[in-house]
Design a protein around this motif. Structure first.
Motif, PDB file in Angstrom:
ATOM      1  N   GLY A  73       0.826  -1.199   0.000  1.00 44.97           N
ATOM      2  CA  GLY A  73       0.000   0.000   0.000  1.00 44.97           C
ATOM      3  C   GLY A  73       0.859   1.248   0.000  1.00 44.97           C
ATOM      4  N   ASN A  74       0.255   2.424   0.107  1.00 46.24           N
ATOM      5  CA  ASN A  74       1.006   3.663  -0.047  1.00 46.24           C
ATOM      6  C   ASN A  74       1.184   4.443   1.250  1.00 46.24           C
ATOM      7  OD1 ASN A  74      -1.639   4.498   0.161  1.00 46.24           O
ATOM      8  ND2 ASN A  74      -1.494   6.031  -1.440  1.00 46.24           N
ATOM      9  N   ASP A  75       1.030   3.806   2.393  1.00 47.22           N
ATOM     10  CA  ASP A  75       1.264   4.450   3.676  1.00 47.22           C
ATOM     11  C   ASP A  75       2.772   4.616   3.885  1.00 47.22           C
ATOM     12  OD1 ASP A  75       0.396   5.370   6.357  1.00 47.22           O
ATOM     13  OD2 ASP A  75       1.516   3.592   7.010  1.00 47.22           O
ATOM     14  N   ARG A  76       3.220   5.841   4.161  1.00 45.69           N
ATOM     15  CA  ARG A  76       4.656   6.127   4.271  1.00 45.69           C
ATOM     16  C   ARG A  76       5.333   5.334   5.390  1.00 45.69           C
ATOM     17  NH1 ARG A  76       6.830  10.502   1.473  1.00 45.69           N
ATOM     18  NH2 ARG A  76       5.261  11.738   0.409  1.00 45.69           N
ATOM     19  N   MET A  77       4.689   5.209   6.535  1.00 48.04           N
ATOM     20  CA  MET A  77       5.290   4.489   7.662  1.00 48.04           C
ATOM     21  C   MET A  77       5.468   3.007   7.319  1.00 48.04           C
ATOM     22  SD  MET A  77       6.587   4.797  10.650  1.00 48.04           S
ATOM     23  CE  MET A  77       6.010   6.377  11.194  1.00 48.04           C
ATOM     24  N   THR A  78       4.466   2.412   6.705  1.00 48.68           N
ATOM     25  CA  THR A  78       4.549   1.013   6.313  1.00 48.68           C
ATOM     26  C   THR A  78       5.639   0.815   5.263  1.00 48.68           C
ATOM     27  OG1 THR A  78       2.184   0.773   6.725  1.00 48.68           O
ATOM     28  CG2 THR A  78       3.232  -0.934   5.406  1.00 48.68           C
ATOM     29  N   LEU A  79       5.729   1.741   4.312  1.00 48.79           N
ATOM     30  CA  LEU A  79       6.767   1.643   3.282  1.00 48.79           C
ATOM     31  C   LEU A  79       8.158   1.810   3.872  1.00 48.79           C
ATOM     32  CD1 LEU A  79       5.106   3.623   0.375  1.00 48.79           C
ATOM     33  CD2 LEU A  79       5.571   1.182   0.458  1.00 48.79           C
ATOM     34  N   THR A  80       8.305   2.694   4.836  1.00 48.33           N
ATOM     35  CA  THR A  80       9.598   2.880   5.484  1.00 48.33           C
ATOM     36  C   THR A  80      10.025   1.603   6.195  1.00 48.33           C
ATOM     37  OG1 THR A  80       9.152   5.229   5.772  1.00 48.33           O
ATOM     38  CG2 THR A  80      10.877   4.289   7.136  1.00 48.33           C
ATOM     39  N   GLN A  81       9.094   0.958   6.880  1.00 49.35           N
ATOM     40  CA  GLN A  81       9.402  -0.301   7.542  1.00 49.35           C
ATOM     41  C   GLN A  81       9.739  -1.394   6.534  1.00 49.35           C
ATOM     42  OE1 GLN A  81       5.915  -0.953   9.900  1.00 49.35           O
ATOM     43  NE2 GLN A  81       6.528   0.540  11.460  1.00 49.35           N
ATOM     44  N   ALA A  82       9.046  -1.417   5.400  1.00 43.93           N
ATOM     45  CA  ALA A  82       9.316  -2.412   4.363  1.00 43.93           C
ATOM     46  C   ALA A  82      10.689  -2.192   3.740  1.00 43.93           C
ATOM     47  CB  ALA A  82       8.228  -2.369   3.297  1.00 43.93           C
ATOM     48  N   VAL A  83      11.080  -0.932   3.563  1.00 42.94           N
ATOM     49  CA  VAL A  83      12.410  -0.625   3.005  1.00 42.94           C
ATOM     50  C   VAL A  83      13.492  -1.070   3.989  1.00 42.94           C
ATOM     51  CG1 VAL A  83      13.974   1.256   2.410  1.00 42.94           C
ATOM     52  CG2 VAL A  83      11.672   1.238   1.500  1.00 42.94           C
ATOM     53  N   ARG A  84      13.279  -0.828   5.265  1.00 40.37           N
ATOM     54  CA  ARG A  84      14.256  -1.271   6.276  1.00 40.37           C
ATOM     55  C   ARG A  84      14.390  -2.781   6.267  1.00 40.37           C
ATOM     56  NH1 ARG A  84      12.164   2.700  10.980  1.00 40.37           N
ATOM     57  NH2 ARG A  84      13.131   4.600  10.174  1.00 40.37           N
ATOM     58  N   ALA A  85      13.267  -3.469   6.178  1.00 35.16           N
ATOM     59  CA  ALA A  85      13.305  -4.937   6.135  1.00 35.16           C
ATOM     60  C   ALA A  85      14.008  -5.412   4.867  1.00 35.16           C
ATOM     61  CB  ALA A  85      11.883  -5.492   6.192  1.00 35.16           C
ATOM     62  N   LEU A  86      13.782  -4.732   3.763  1.00 36.37           N
ATOM     63  CA  LEU A  86      14.424  -5.087   2.493  1.00 36.37           C
ATOM     64  C   LEU A  86      15.946  -4.906   2.584  1.00 36.37           C
ATOM     65  CD1 LEU A  86      13.941  -5.792  -0.559  1.00 36.37           C
ATOM     66  CD2 LEU A  86      13.950  -3.323  -0.955  1.00 36.37           C
ATOM     67  N   ARG A  87      16.379  -3.816   3.195  1.00 38.95           N
ATOM     68  CA  ARG A  87      17.818  -3.569   3.352  1.00 38.95           C
ATOM     69  C   ARG A  87      18.447  -4.542   4.347  1.00 38.95           C
ATOM     70  NH1 ARG A  87      18.830   2.410   4.612  1.00 38.95           N
ATOM     71  NH2 ARG A  87      16.675   2.394   5.279  1.00 38.95           N
ATOM     72  N   ASP A  88      17.705  -4.955   5.371  1.00 40.09           N
ATOM     73  CA  ASP A  88      18.231  -5.899   6.353  1.00 40.09           C
ATOM     74  C   ASP A  88      18.441  -7.284   5.754  1.00 40.09           C
ATOM     75  OD1 ASP A  88      18.307  -3.932   8.238  1.00 40.09           O
ATOM     76  OD2 ASP A  88      16.434  -4.541   9.237  1.00 40.09           O
ATOM     77  N   ARG A  89      17.619  -7.632   4.771  1.00 38.59           N
ATOM     78  CA  ARG A  89      17.744  -8.942   4.122  1.00 38.59           C
ATOM     79  C   ARG A  89      18.993  -9.044   3.256  1.00 38.59           C
ATOM     80  NH1 ARG A  89      12.434  -9.602   1.071  1.00 38.59           N
ATOM     81  NH2 ARG A  89      11.610  -7.830   2.185  1.00 38.59           N
ATOM     82  N   LYS A  90      19.488  -7.899   2.791  1.00 44.73           N
ATOM     83  CA  LYS A  90      20.650  -7.925   1.885  1.00 44.73           C
ATOM     84  C   LYS A  90      21.938  -8.099   2.622  1.00 44.73           C
ATOM     85  CE  LYS A  90      18.694  -5.333  -1.872  1.00 44.73           C
ATOM     86  NZ  LYS A  90      18.802  -4.208  -2.737  1.00 44.73           N
TER      87      LYS A  90
END
Length: 63
Positions: free
Chosen positions: A46-63
């Motif tokens: 979805g387009n909620d900024r807080m949710t997207l920020t958390q998803a980006v952090r999770a994406l970077r942590d996986r790398k």
């Protein structure tokens, strides 16, 4: 759209506008990911900024 400039609604600050590429690009640059990754995250979360920020952090942590 309301013609009265005194009636402002700031609820849009909580959401990322998918239709405006400059917002997607800014968000991507701000968080160190590509705009295409942001687009995929928006489709998934979805387009909620807080949710997207958390998803980006999770994406970077996986790398």
């Amino acid at each position: 759209m309301d013609d009265n400039n005194k009636n402002r609604d700031f609820l849009d600050r909580d959401r990322l506008s998918v239709d405006q590429y400059c917002e997607v690009e800014h968000f991507a640059r701000e968080h160190g990911v590509s705009p295409s990754q942001v687009s995929r995250l928006i489709k998934k979360n979805g387009n909620d900024r807080m949710t997207l920020t958390q998803a980006v952090r999770a994406l970077r942590d996986r790398k």
